[in-house]
Design a protein around this motif. Structure first.
Motif, PDB file in Angstrom:
ATOM      1  N   GLU A  52       0.767  -1.291   0.051  1.00 15.47           N
ATOM      2  CA  GLU A  52       0.135  -0.067   0.160  1.00 15.47           C
ATOM      3  C   GLU A  52       0.786   1.374  -0.086  1.00 15.47           C
ATOM      4  OE1 GLU A  52      -2.452  -0.529   3.585  1.00 15.47           O
ATOM      5  OE2 GLU A  52      -0.590  -1.616   4.336  1.00 15.47           O
ATOM      6  N   PRO A  53       0.424   2.471  -0.415  1.00 12.39           N
ATOM      7  CA  PRO A  53       0.829   3.763  -0.199  1.00 12.39           C
ATOM      8  C   PRO A  53       1.623   3.694   1.128  1.00 12.39           C
ATOM      9  CG  PRO A  53      -1.077   3.863  -1.276  1.00 12.39           C
ATOM     10  CD  PRO A  53      -1.096   2.666  -0.850  1.00 12.39           C
ATOM     11  N   GLY A  54       3.049   4.461   0.879  1.00 11.04           N
ATOM     12  CA  GLY A  54       3.795   4.178   2.247  1.00 11.04           C
ATOM     13  C   GLY A  54       4.674   3.226   2.418  1.00 11.04           C
ATOM     14  N   ASP A  55       4.362   2.220   1.682  1.00 12.90           N
ATOM     15  CA  ASP A  55       5.278   0.952   1.897  1.00 12.90           C
ATOM     16  C   ASP A  55       6.653   1.381   1.496  1.00 12.90           C
ATOM     17  OD1 ASP A  55       3.444  -0.711   3.259  1.00 12.90           O
ATOM     18  OD2 ASP A  55       3.161  -2.047   1.395  1.00 12.90           O
ATOM     19  N   VAL A  56       7.645   0.710   2.038  1.00 14.87           N
ATOM     20  CA  VAL A  56       9.150   1.016   1.448  1.00 14.87           C
ATOM     21  C   VAL A  56       9.591  -0.310   1.049  1.00 14.87           C
ATOM     22  CG1 VAL A  56      11.502   2.061   1.781  1.00 14.87           C
ATOM     23  CG2 VAL A  56       9.293   3.219   2.640  1.00 14.87           C
ATOM     24  N   PHE A  57      10.156  -0.437  -0.279  1.00 12.02           N
ATOM     25  CA  PHE A  57      11.052  -1.274  -0.543  1.00 12.02           C
ATOM     26  C   PHE A  57      12.341  -1.324  -0.874  1.00 12.02           C
ATOM     27  CE2 PHE A  57       6.709  -1.926  -2.037  1.00 12.02           C
ATOM     28  CZ  PHE A  57       6.429  -3.244  -2.113  1.00 12.02           C
ATOM     29  N   VAL A  72      10.342  -5.543   2.228  1.00 12.46           N
ATOM     30  CA  VAL A  72       9.044  -4.739   2.183  1.00 12.46           C
ATOM     31  C   VAL A  72       8.680  -4.394   3.790  1.00 12.46           C
ATOM     32  CG1 VAL A  72       6.906  -4.571   1.635  1.00 12.46           C
ATOM     33  CG2 VAL A  72       8.102  -6.174   0.065  1.00 12.46           C
ATOM     34  N   ARG A  73       8.604  -2.946   3.795  1.00  8.17           N
ATOM     35  CA  ARG A  73       8.331  -2.513   5.185  1.00  8.17           C
ATOM     36  C   ARG A  73       7.083  -1.360   5.111  1.00  8.17           C
ATOM     37  NH1 ARG A  73      12.007  -3.242   9.266  1.00  8.17           N
ATOM     38  NH2 ARG A  73      13.919  -4.266   8.669  1.00  8.17           N
ATOM     39  N   SER A  74       6.156  -1.467   6.005  1.00  4.51           N
ATOM     40  CA  SER A  74       5.273  -0.477   6.041  1.00  4.51           C
ATOM     41  C   SER A  74       6.020   1.004   6.329  1.00  4.51           C
ATOM     42  CB  SER A  74       4.470  -0.758   7.382  1.00  4.51           C
ATOM     43  OG  SER A  74       5.184  -0.341   8.708  1.00  4.51           O
ATOM     44  N   ALA A  75       5.021   1.755   6.118  1.00  4.47           N
ATOM     45  CA  ALA A  75       5.303   3.256   6.157  1.00  4.47           C
ATOM     46  C   ALA A  75       5.798   3.406   7.696  1.00  4.47           C
ATOM     47  CB  ALA A  75       4.187   4.300   5.996  1.00  4.47           C
ATOM     48  N   LYS A  80       7.425  -6.287   6.528  1.00  5.96           N
ATOM     49  CA  LYS A  80       6.319  -7.072   6.289  1.00  5.96           C
ATOM     50  C   LYS A  80       6.922  -8.678   5.734  1.00  5.96           C
ATOM     51  CE  LYS A  80       3.117  -3.624   5.044  1.00  5.96           C
ATOM     52  NZ  LYS A  80       2.086  -3.171   3.829  1.00  5.96           N
ATOM     53  N   GLY A  81       7.681  -8.588   5.067  1.00 10.06           N
ATOM     54  CA  GLY A  81       8.644  -9.707   4.361  1.00 10.06           C
ATOM     55  C   GLY A  81       9.370  -9.523   3.283  1.00 10.06           C
ATOM     56  N   TRP A  82       9.670 -10.499   2.429  1.00 13.58           N
ATOM     57  CA  TRP A  82      10.594 -10.305   1.265  1.00 13.58           C
ATOM     58  C   TRP A  82       9.837 -10.929  -0.074  1.00 13.58           C
ATOM     59  CZ3 TRP A  82      12.028 -12.127   6.186  1.00 13.58           C
ATOM     60  CH2 TRP A  82      12.924 -11.131   6.603  1.00 13.58           C
ATOM     61  N   TYR A  83       9.711 -10.186  -1.048  1.00  8.59           N
ATOM     62  CA  TYR A  83       9.342 -10.741  -2.062  1.00  8.59           C
ATOM     63  C   TYR A  83      10.433 -10.931  -3.140  1.00  8.59           C
ATOM     64  CZ  TYR A  83       5.220 -11.110  -5.586  1.00  8.59           C
ATOM     65  OH  TYR A  83       4.581 -11.482  -6.546  1.00  8.59           O
ATOM     66  N   CYS A  84      10.192 -12.192  -3.493  1.00  4.40           N
ATOM     67  CA  CYS A  84      11.448 -12.258  -4.543  1.00  4.40           C
ATOM     68  C   CYS A  84      10.679 -12.668  -6.020  1.00  4.40           C
ATOM     69  CB  CYS A  84      11.986 -13.515  -4.201  1.00  4.40           C
ATOM     70  SG  CYS A  84      12.749 -13.655  -2.402  1.00  4.40           S
ATOM     71  N   SER A 109       7.091 -14.252   4.579  1.00  5.54           N
ATOM     72  CA  SER A 109       6.686 -13.485   5.617  1.00  5.54           C
ATOM     73  C   SER A 109       7.660 -13.152   6.559  1.00  5.54           C
ATOM     74  CB  SER A 109       5.692 -13.941   6.313  1.00  5.54           C
ATOM     75  OG  SER A 109       6.113 -15.018   7.326  1.00  5.54           O
ATOM     76  N   ALA A 110       7.928 -11.869   7.382  1.00 11.20           N
ATOM     77  CA  ALA A 110       8.576 -11.352   8.221  1.00 11.20           C
ATOM     78  C   ALA A 110       9.289 -12.310   9.100  1.00 11.20           C
ATOM     79  CB  ALA A 110       7.954  -9.995   8.837  1.00 11.20           C
ATOM     80  N   ASP A 111       8.258 -13.163   9.717  1.00 12.04           N
ATOM     81  CA  ASP A 111       8.698 -14.135  10.864  1.00 12.04           C
ATOM     82  C   ASP A 111       8.981 -15.425  10.274  1.00 12.04           C
ATOM     83  OD1 ASP A 111       6.107 -15.253  10.046  1.00 12.04           O
ATOM     84  OD2 ASP A 111       5.172 -15.039  12.054  1.00 12.04           O
ATOM     85  N   GLY A 112       9.015 -15.686   8.715  1.00 11.10           N
ATOM     86  CA  GLY A 112       9.490 -16.878   8.103  1.00 11.10           C
ATOM     87  C   GLY A 112       8.249 -18.129   8.373  1.00 11.10           C
TER      88      GLY A 112
END
Length: 159
Positions: A52-57, A72-75, A80-84, A109-112
């Motif tokens: 969503e808007p504000g997320d930082v990659f 991927v992190r929230s604003a 949030k996790g990793w998108y590959c 996901s962030a917690d695996g």
């Protein structure tokens, strides 16, 4: 040189899928890391994560690897996790980076606790196995390797 602006271009099947500005964080001979805000319009809810808007990659590209890793992190800075993305090796120069998306993706996901293979149906429908069997084999092997790293909790070491 860190801090400068570059353009990231993601192509798919010979067409530009998305293009967006990013800030260089680090650059080595065969690797480029950039930071970019969520570049698509609005919210994209995958069910397992929302972009969503504000997320930082924070995105990592290599000239000799068949994937990209996007932290991927929230604003607010919450991981949030990793998108590959499974891609052909990246092409980059002083002004930007271009990668060709091969349809296969992996989410960790962030917690695996979630390691999800994505878009295998799109990959099968793409016809890559017939048109470029060597690239298709690279894509499948790379997805398997990334999934294993994700399950071992090591995906973040690629960043």
């Amino acid at each position: 040189m860190s801090g400068r602006s570059v353009e990231v271009t993601l192509t798919k099947a010979g067409r530009t899928k998305i293009r967006y500005p990013a800030e260089v964080l680090s650059e080595g001979e065969g690797r480029l890391s950039v930071r970019a805000p969520w570049a698509a319009e609005g919210v994209r809810d995958f069910g397992f994560v929302r972009f969503e808007p504000g997320d930082v990659f924070v995105e990592h590209y290599w000239r000799d690897r068949w994937f990209t890793v996007k932290e991927v992190r929230s604003a607010e800075g919450v991981l949030k996790g990793w998108y590959c993305d499974i891609t052909r090796p990246a092409v980059f120069d002083g002004s930007g980076v271009t990668v060709e998306d091969l349809d296969l993706d992996l989410w960790v996901s962030a917690d695996g606790s979630e390691v999800l293979r994505l878009d295998e149906d799109e990959f099968a429908a793409s016809g890559l196995a017939a048109s470029d069997p060597e690239a298709a084999e690279h894509a499948v092997v790379t997805l398997d390797e990334l999934e294993e790293l994700g399950r071992e909790g090591l995906i973040d070491l690629l960043g």
